[in-house]
Motif scaffolding. Structure first.
Motif, PDB file in Angstrom:
ATOM      1  N   UNK A 127       0.838  -1.206   0.000  1.00  0.00           N
ATOM      2  CA  UNK A 127       0.000   0.000   0.000  1.00  0.00           C
ATOM      3  C   UNK A 127       0.866   1.245   0.000  1.00  0.00           C
ATOM      4  N   UNK A 128       0.230   2.399  -0.234  1.00  0.00           N
ATOM      5  CA  UNK A 128       1.022   3.627  -0.444  1.00  0.00           C
ATOM      6  C   UNK A 128       1.778   4.086   0.802  1.00  0.00           C
ATOM      7  N   UNK A 170       0.563   3.451 -10.541  1.00  0.00           N
ATOM      8  CA  UNK A 170       0.563   4.745 -11.234  1.00  0.00           C
ATOM      9  C   UNK A 170      -0.066   5.822 -10.335  1.00  0.00           C
ATOM     10  N   UNK A 171      -1.152   5.460  -9.673  1.00  0.00           N
ATOM     11  CA  UNK A 171      -1.830   6.401  -8.769  1.00  0.00           C
ATOM     12  C   UNK A 171      -0.882   6.867  -7.667  1.00  0.00           C
ATOM     13  N   UNK A 172      -0.147   5.911  -7.128  1.00  0.00           N
ATOM     14  CA  UNK A 172       0.790   6.200  -6.044  1.00  0.00           C
ATOM     15  C   UNK A 172       1.926   7.101  -6.543  1.00  0.00           C
ATOM     16  N   UNK A 175       0.622  10.590  -6.780  1.00  0.00           N
ATOM     17  CA  UNK A 175       0.374  11.192  -5.469  1.00  0.00           C
ATOM     18  C   UNK A 175       1.670  11.628  -4.774  1.00  0.00           C
ATOM     19  N   UNK A 176       2.714  10.844  -4.948  1.00  0.00           N
ATOM     20  CA  UNK A 176       3.989  11.151  -4.261  1.00  0.00           C
ATOM     21  C   UNK A 176       5.049  11.582  -5.280  1.00  0.00           C
ATOM     22  N   UNK A 177       4.640  12.445  -6.203  1.00  0.00           N
ATOM     23  CA  UNK A 177       5.501  12.724  -7.363  1.00  0.00           C
ATOM     24  C   UNK A 177       6.753  13.539  -7.038  1.00  0.00           C
ATOM     25  N   UNK A 181      10.267   9.285  -8.603  1.00  0.00           N
ATOM     26  CA  UNK A 181      10.645   9.919  -9.879  1.00  0.00           C
ATOM     27  C   UNK A 181      10.223   9.079 -11.083  1.00  0.00           C
ATOM     28  N   UNK A 182       9.786   7.840 -10.832  1.00  0.00           N
ATOM     29  CA  UNK A 182       9.351   7.041 -11.980  1.00  0.00           C
ATOM     30  C   UNK A 182       9.166   5.590 -11.627  1.00  0.00           C
ATOM     31  N   UNK A 183       9.278   4.746 -12.642  1.00  0.00           N
ATOM     32  CA  UNK A 183       8.930   3.335 -12.519  1.00  0.00           C
ATOM     33  C   UNK A 183      10.054   2.403 -12.952  1.00  0.00           C
TER      34      UNK A 183
END
Ligand code: S5P
Length: 263
Positions: A127-128, A170-172, A175-177, A181-183
Motif C-alpha cells: 500500500x502507499x 501509477x496512482x501512487x 500522489x507522491x511525485x 521519480x518514476x517506474x
C-alpha cells in the motif's frame, strides 16, 4: 561526506526534482541512457568497474545485500566516483514491508542505505504507506533522494503484470511525485514525461536465462516499450570485454532514443 542521520530521521525537506533534472542533464551531456546493473559480489570490483565505465552510464544499480565486502568507507568511495563521473546511484532494495519496518531498513543496519543511495526501488504491494514512510525518513537528508516504484517485472509469470496492480502503482506515483521519480516497468505507463521509465531485462544476444528472466533488445525496450533508461546487467558483466560492451549498449540505447526524438 555521507549525510548524517539524526535518529534515523533528518531535517531539511528533500525533493527528488533535482534527481529528475540530473538525469535529463546527464542523458544530454554524456549521451547515455544506460544504467549498468553491477550484480557482482565484490564492492571492490564494482568500484574498479565504475571507474572504467563511469563516462558511459547515467546510473549504476547495485544490490548491497549481495556484497561480501560492504563497508561504509567503500560505499563512500563509490559515491565519490558517482559524483566525479556524474551518474546516479541506485540501490535495488525492492522495499516491500510496512512503513515502520522499511524506515528502519532504509536508514539503519549495516547498510544505512538512505545515507548514500540517490535512488531506491520500492514495491507498492503493502500500500502507499510504504512510499510515505520512505519519503518521511529522508526529509532531513541534505541531498536529493528519490525512488522508483516497481510497476511491472521482467520475470516470467510476474504477478505484478495485472492491470489493477499497475493502476495502483501509477496512482501512487502521481500522489507522491516529489519523491517518486518514476517506474521500473516493461511498458510506458503514463504520458506524463516527468516520470522516468526504467526497463530491466535487456540483452542483445539472449532471450532469457534459466531462472525465468526474460530479455528484449535495447531497441525493443525503447521503441516498443517506451523505456527512458535501459537497465543492463549480465549482458555487460558476463561479457569478455565489459568496457567495450558497455560502450555498445550505450551507443545502441542513445541512438534509438535520438532517432525517436527526431521523428
Ligand atoms: O523486473 C525486474 C526488475 C528488476 S529491478 N527485473 C529485473 O531483472 N530487475 C533487476 O535488473 C534484477 O534484480 C537484476 O539486478 C537486473 C537484471 O539483470 P540481468 O543480468 O538479467 O540484466
Amino acid at each position: 561526506e555521507l549525510p548524517a542521520l539524526k535518529n534515523g530521521i533528518i531535517e531539511m525537506k528533500s525533493s527528488s526534482i533535482p534527481i529528475r533534472q540530473r538525469f535529463q542533464t546527464i542523458r544530454e551531456e554524456k549521451k547515455t541512457n544506460l544504467c549498468l546493473c553491477a550484480d557482482l559480489t565484490s564492492l571492490d570490483e564494482i568500484i574498479e568497474l565504475s571507474k572504467q565505465v563511469g563516462p558511459n552510464i547515467c546510473m549504476l544499480k547495485i544490490h548491497c545485500d549481495i556484497l561480501n565486502d560492504f563497508s561504509m568507507e567503500k560505499i563512500q568511495q563509490l559515491k565519490n566516483i558517482s559524483r566525479t563521473f556524474n551518474f546516479l546511484l541506485l540501490e535495488d532494495r525492492k522495499f516491500a514491508d510496512i512503513g515502520n519496518t522499511v524506515q528502519l531498513q532504509y536508514t539503519k543496519g549495516l547498510f544505512q542505505i538512505a545515507t548514500w543511495a540517490d535512488l531506491v526501488t520500492v514495491h507498492v504491494l503493502p500500500g502507499e504507506g510504504i512510499v510515505q514512510a520512505l519519503e518521511q525518513s529522508v526529509q532531513s537528508i541534505d541531498e536529493p533522494r528519490g525512488c522508483l516504484l516497481i510497476a511491472q517485472m521482467s520475470s516470467k509469470g510476474a504477478l505484478t503484470n495485472n492491470e489493477d496492480y499497475v493502476k495502483g502503482v501509477i496512482k501512487c506515483t502521481e500522489k507522491y511525485s516529489d519523491y517518486v521519480i518514476g517506474f521500473i516497468s516493461q511498458s510506458r505507463l503514463t504520458t506524463d514525461n516527468k516520470f522516468i521509465h526504467c526497463t530491466p531485462g535487456i540483452h542483445l544476444n539472449n532471450t532469457g536465462d534459466q531462472l525465468g528472466q526474460q530479455y528484449v533488445t535495447p531497441r525493443q525496450a525503447i521503441d516498443g516499450r517506451g523505456a527512458d533508461i535501459l537497465i543492463v546487467g549480465r549482458a555487460i558483466t558476463d561479457s569478455i570485454n565489459r568496457i567495450k560492451t558497455c560502450e555498445e549498449y550505450q551507443q545502441e540505447g542513445y541512438n534509438v532514443y535520438e532517432q525517436l526524438r527526431n521523428i
